[in-house]
Motif scaffolding. Structure first.
Motif, PDB file in Angstrom:
ATOM      1  N   LEU A 137       0.809  -1.214   0.000  1.00  0.00           N
ATOM      2  CA  LEU A 137       0.000   0.000   0.000  1.00  0.00           C
ATOM      3  C   LEU A 137       0.845   1.269   0.000  1.00  0.00           C
ATOM      4  CD1 LEU A 137      -2.700  -0.986   2.662  1.00  0.00           C
ATOM      5  CD2 LEU A 137      -2.925  -1.069   0.171  1.00  0.00           C
ATOM      6  N   ALA A 138       2.127   1.139   0.297  1.00  0.00           N
ATOM      7  CA  ALA A 138       2.984   2.313   0.496  1.00  0.00           C
ATOM      8  C   ALA A 138       3.745   2.679  -0.767  1.00  0.00           C
ATOM      9  CB  ALA A 138       3.959   2.059   1.636  1.00  0.00           C
ATOM     10  N   GLN A 139       4.049   3.970  -0.886  1.00  0.00           N
ATOM     11  CA  GLN A 139       4.818   4.479  -2.020  1.00  0.00           C
ATOM     12  C   GLN A 139       6.234   4.881  -1.631  1.00  0.00           C
ATOM     13  OE1 GLN A 139       3.437   4.368  -5.125  1.00  0.00           O
ATOM     14  NE2 GLN A 139       1.735   3.383  -4.050  1.00  0.00           N
ATOM     15  N   SER A 140       6.566   4.760  -0.365  1.00  0.00           N
ATOM     16  CA  SER A 140       7.910   5.110   0.106  1.00  0.00           C
ATOM     17  C   SER A 140       8.235   4.236   1.307  1.00  0.00           C
ATOM     18  CB  SER A 140       7.989   6.584   0.503  1.00  0.00           C
ATOM     19  OG  SER A 140       7.223   6.835   1.671  1.00  0.00           O
ATOM     20  N   GLU A 141       9.508   4.169   1.656  1.00  0.00           N
ATOM     21  CA  GLU A 141       9.909   3.359   2.801  1.00  0.00           C
ATOM     22  C   GLU A 141       9.378   3.959   4.099  1.00  0.00           C
ATOM     23  OE1 GLU A 141      11.490   0.255   5.020  1.00  0.00           O
ATOM     24  OE2 GLU A 141      11.003   0.463   2.898  1.00  0.00           O
ATOM     25  N   ALA A 142       9.344   5.272   4.186  1.00  0.00           N
ATOM     26  CA  ALA A 142       8.809   5.911   5.381  1.00  0.00           C
ATOM     27  C   ALA A 142       7.346   5.530   5.582  1.00  0.00           C
ATOM     28  CB  ALA A 142       8.954   7.431   5.277  1.00  0.00           C
ATOM     29  N   LYS A 143       6.570   5.524   4.502  1.00  0.00           N
ATOM     30  CA  LYS A 143       5.159   5.159   4.606  1.00  0.00           C
ATOM     31  C   LYS A 143       5.004   3.672   4.918  1.00  0.00           C
ATOM     32  CE  LYS A 143       0.813   6.237   4.402  1.00  0.00           C
ATOM     33  NZ  LYS A 143       0.226   7.168   5.393  1.00  0.00           N
ATOM     34  N   THR A 144       5.887   2.831   4.344  1.00  0.00           N
ATOM     35  CA  THR A 144       5.849   1.404   4.647  1.00  0.00           C
ATOM     36  C   THR A 144       6.019   1.168   6.143  1.00  0.00           C
ATOM     37  OG1 THR A 144       6.724   0.795   2.475  1.00  0.00           O
ATOM     38  CG2 THR A 144       6.954  -0.824   4.228  1.00  0.00           C
ATOM     39  N   ILE A 145       6.982   1.850   6.745  1.00  0.00           N
ATOM     40  CA  ILE A 145       7.230   1.712   8.177  1.00  0.00           C
ATOM     41  C   ILE A 145       6.004   2.129   8.979  1.00  0.00           C
ATOM     42  CG2 ILE A 145       8.537   2.751  10.081  1.00  0.00           C
ATOM     43  CD1 ILE A 145      10.992   2.643   8.218  1.00  0.00           C
ATOM     44  N   GLN A 146       5.377   3.221   8.580  1.00  0.00           N
ATOM     45  CA  GLN A 146       4.186   3.680   9.291  1.00  0.00           C
ATOM     46  C   GLN A 146       3.058   2.651   9.203  1.00  0.00           C
ATOM     47  OE1 GLN A 146       3.209   7.518   7.668  1.00  0.00           O
ATOM     48  NE2 GLN A 146       5.237   8.357   8.143  1.00  0.00           N
ATOM     49  N   LEU A 147       2.882   2.035   8.037  1.00  0.00           N
ATOM     50  CA  LEU A 147       1.824   1.041   7.860  1.00  0.00           C
ATOM     51  C   LEU A 147       2.109  -0.226   8.655  1.00  0.00           C
ATOM     52  CD1 LEU A 147       0.981   1.371   4.057  1.00  0.00           C
ATOM     53  CD2 LEU A 147      -0.219   2.361   6.001  1.00  0.00           C
ATOM     54  N   ILE A 148       3.377  -0.638   8.720  1.00  0.00           N
ATOM     55  CA  ILE A 148       3.733  -1.816   9.517  1.00  0.00           C
ATOM     56  C   ILE A 148       3.408  -1.558  10.985  1.00  0.00           C
ATOM     57  CG2 ILE A 148       5.647  -3.244  10.341  1.00  0.00           C
ATOM     58  CD1 ILE A 148       6.984  -2.794   7.621  1.00  0.00           C
ATOM     59  N   LEU A 149       3.758  -0.375  11.478  1.00  0.00           N
ATOM     60  CA  LEU A 149       3.463  -0.044  12.873  1.00  0.00           C
ATOM     61  C   LEU A 149       1.959   0.023  13.117  1.00  0.00           C
ATOM     62  CD1 LEU A 149       6.164   2.706  13.556  1.00  0.00           C
ATOM     63  CD2 LEU A 149       6.122   0.372  14.463  1.00  0.00           C
ATOM     64  N   ALA A 150       1.224   0.580  12.151  1.00  0.00           N
ATOM     65  CA  ALA A 150      -0.231   0.640  12.297  1.00  0.00           C
ATOM     66  C   ALA A 150      -0.819  -0.763  12.349  1.00  0.00           C
ATOM     67  CB  ALA A 150      -0.839   1.436  11.144  1.00  0.00           C
ATOM     68  N   ALA A 151      -0.294  -1.663  11.512  1.00  0.00           N
ATOM     69  CA  ALA A 151      -0.768  -3.047  11.508  1.00  0.00           C
ATOM     70  C   ALA A 151      -0.396  -3.746  12.806  1.00  0.00           C
ATOM     71  CB  ALA A 151      -0.180  -3.793  10.311  1.00  0.00           C
ATOM     72  N   TYR A 152       0.761  -3.431  13.349  1.00  0.00           N
ATOM     73  CA  TYR A 152       1.208  -4.008  14.622  1.00  0.00           C
ATOM     74  C   TYR A 152       0.266  -3.598  15.747  1.00  0.00           C
ATOM     75  CZ  TYR A 152       4.735  -5.348  18.167  1.00  0.00           C
ATOM     76  OH  TYR A 152       5.418  -5.930  19.203  1.00  0.00           O
ATOM     77  N   ASN A 153      -0.232  -2.367  15.662  1.00  0.00           N
ATOM     78  CA  ASN A 153      -1.101  -1.842  16.710  1.00  0.00           C
ATOM     79  C   ASN A 153      -2.561  -2.219  16.510  1.00  0.00           C
ATOM     80  OD1 ASN A 153      -2.997   0.705  17.479  1.00  0.00           O
ATOM     81  ND2 ASN A 153      -1.403   0.429  19.018  1.00  0.00           N
ATOM     82  N   ALA A 154      -3.082  -2.027  15.309  1.00  0.00           N
ATOM     83  CA  ALA A 154      -4.511  -2.193  15.058  1.00  0.00           C
ATOM     84  C   ALA A 154      -4.856  -3.475  14.321  1.00  0.00           C
ATOM     85  CB  ALA A 154      -5.033  -0.999  14.254  1.00  0.00           C
ATOM     86  N   GLY A 155      -3.828  -4.181  13.816  1.00  0.00           N
ATOM     87  CA  GLY A 155      -4.059  -5.382  13.030  1.00  0.00           C
ATOM     88  C   GLY A 155      -3.985  -5.080  11.547  1.00  0.00           C
ATOM     89  N   PRO A 156      -3.441  -5.996  10.754  1.00  0.00           N
ATOM     90  CA  PRO A 156      -3.331  -5.755   9.310  1.00  0.00           C
ATOM     91  C   PRO A 156      -4.681  -5.604   8.628  1.00  0.00           C
ATOM     92  CG  PRO A 156      -2.751  -8.031   9.864  1.00  0.00           C
ATOM     93  CD  PRO A 156      -2.844  -7.284  11.155  1.00  0.00           C
ATOM     94  N   GLY A 157      -5.712  -6.257   9.155  1.00  0.00           N
ATOM     95  CA  GLY A 157      -7.031  -6.132   8.554  1.00  0.00           C
ATOM     96  C   GLY A 157      -7.533  -4.700   8.556  1.00  0.00           C
TER      97      GLY A 157
END
Length: 357
Positions: A137-157
């Motif tokens: 879903l991400a267009q940059s490494e910074a955004k990828t990191i943010q999405l991984i952390l969001a998934a870690y917190n709220a779940g990938p779903g």
């Protein structure tokens, strides 16, 4: 919220503390601010980047496994357990990385959950799995990191459902907390995690864009603010940060004024505004929205030094109350008109210059 693991650390500050309403018309602010003693962005461990010696090799290995910066894994462990491998949470999370039993069964490789080496390794495997699930879903490494952390917190779903960081206060706060801690406490050079595309910010002095002002709304998705005249995706997909209570807006560094006016045709939501570009590389662009009408102290074409007064914070344009919307866009953005597509989170860049919000 993901129920497979604990969101609250043991022996450390809570990962998420919720919203604090500063004034009726403003939005959210992190309660758990980074201690001012860390201003200047010096890692807690100096050249060791703050990671306890006995864990450095394991943290590096886990970060390599996950494909994320070592500083990020260290920041997560700090938030989860404060490096206490015997930690237990009231809801049943265990060990240095605070895995719930069911998740440990999947990622713990049959090891003792209180074994710190095993816990750190499991964290790396879990983060790698999350990258696989949401990284596209991400267009940059910074955004990828943010999405991984969001998934870690709220779940990938939840991340997949919202096609980005879910608009949950605790998830937004968690992402901000971990990336900030990674940069300020565990980065050897104070670079934003995943933000290397910006490069060096030059040698010039920087200052707070609203001296004395407080952070009231973060970069990224947020709920509609109460009282905003027009609430749409331009409002909820927040492309800058909001600051309030400082009075005078100033130039954060030496810059050329590209636009200063009480209105801009087609961009009336700006209200009274100032747009500027750094005079030195990397020539980032700055936007200052919602100034009080009649308070402009610069004109288009001016070259101003760091700290030069630009205007007074106000509530012009599409604003719900007196504040400053401060935005930074990349060098390839148009400097004379506002741009949303090129916006980047200002806080890591300000922190790189020792300005902690």
């Amino acid at each position: 919220m993901d129920t497979s693991r604990s969101l609250l650390p043991v022996g450390a500050a809570a990962a998420v503390v919720g919203l604090l309403i500063l004034i009726p018309v403003m939005l959210m602010m992190l309660n758990d601010q980074t201690p001012t003693a860390q201003a200047g962005c010096r890692p807690a461990g100096g050249n060791t980047t703050g990671i306890p010696e006995q864990h450095r090799q394991n943290v590096t290995a886990a970060a390599t496994e996950a494909g994320v910066p070592t500083a990020l894994v260290a920041a997560q462990i700090q938030a989860e357990s404060g490096w206490d491998h015997t930690a237990r949470s009231p809801v049943g999370a265990r060990g240095i990385a605070q895995f719930m039993p069911a998740t440990w069964e999947q990622y713990g490789a049959g090891a003792d959950p209180f074994d710190p080496k095993a816990g750190i390794a499991a964290l790396g495997r879990y983060m790698k799995d999350l990258r696989t699930q949401v990284g596209h879903l991400a267009q940059s490494e910074a955004k990828t990191i943010q999405l991984i952390l969001a998934a870690y917190n709220a779940g990938p779903g939840a991340v997949l459902k919202h096609q980005g960081i879910p608009p949950y206060a605790e998830t937004t706060n968690y992402v901000q907390k971990i990336t900030r801690t990674a940069q300020l406490d565990y980065s050897a050079d104070c670079q934003p995690v995943g933000g290397e595309f910006i490069g060096e910010l030059g040698t010039g002095e920087w200052t707070h864009p609203l001296p004395g002002g407080q952070l009231t709304s973060l970069f990224g998705r947020r709920p509609c603010p109460a009282g905003v005249p027009s609430c749409n995706d331009y409002v909820t997909a927040h492309t800058g940060i909001d600051l309030a209570g400082g009075g005078t807006v100033v130039a954060p560094t030496d810059m050329i004024i590209r636009s200063a006016a009480d209105s801009m045709p087609g961009h009336e939501y700006l209200g009274t505004h100032v747009l500027g570009t750094m005079t030195e590389d990397p020539k980032l662009n700055f936007q200052f929205h919602h100034c009080a009408p009649g308070t402009l102290r610069v004109a288009t074409g001016d070259t101003v030094a760091v700290g030069t007064p630009l205007c007074s914070e106000g509530a012009s344009g599409n604003a719900s109350g007196t504040h400053l919307h401060f935005q930074i866009t990349t060098p390839d953005a148009p400097g004379t008109t506002p741009s949303r597509e090129h916006a980047i989170d200002p806080r890591p860049l300000l922190a790189q210059k020792g300005i902690i919000l």
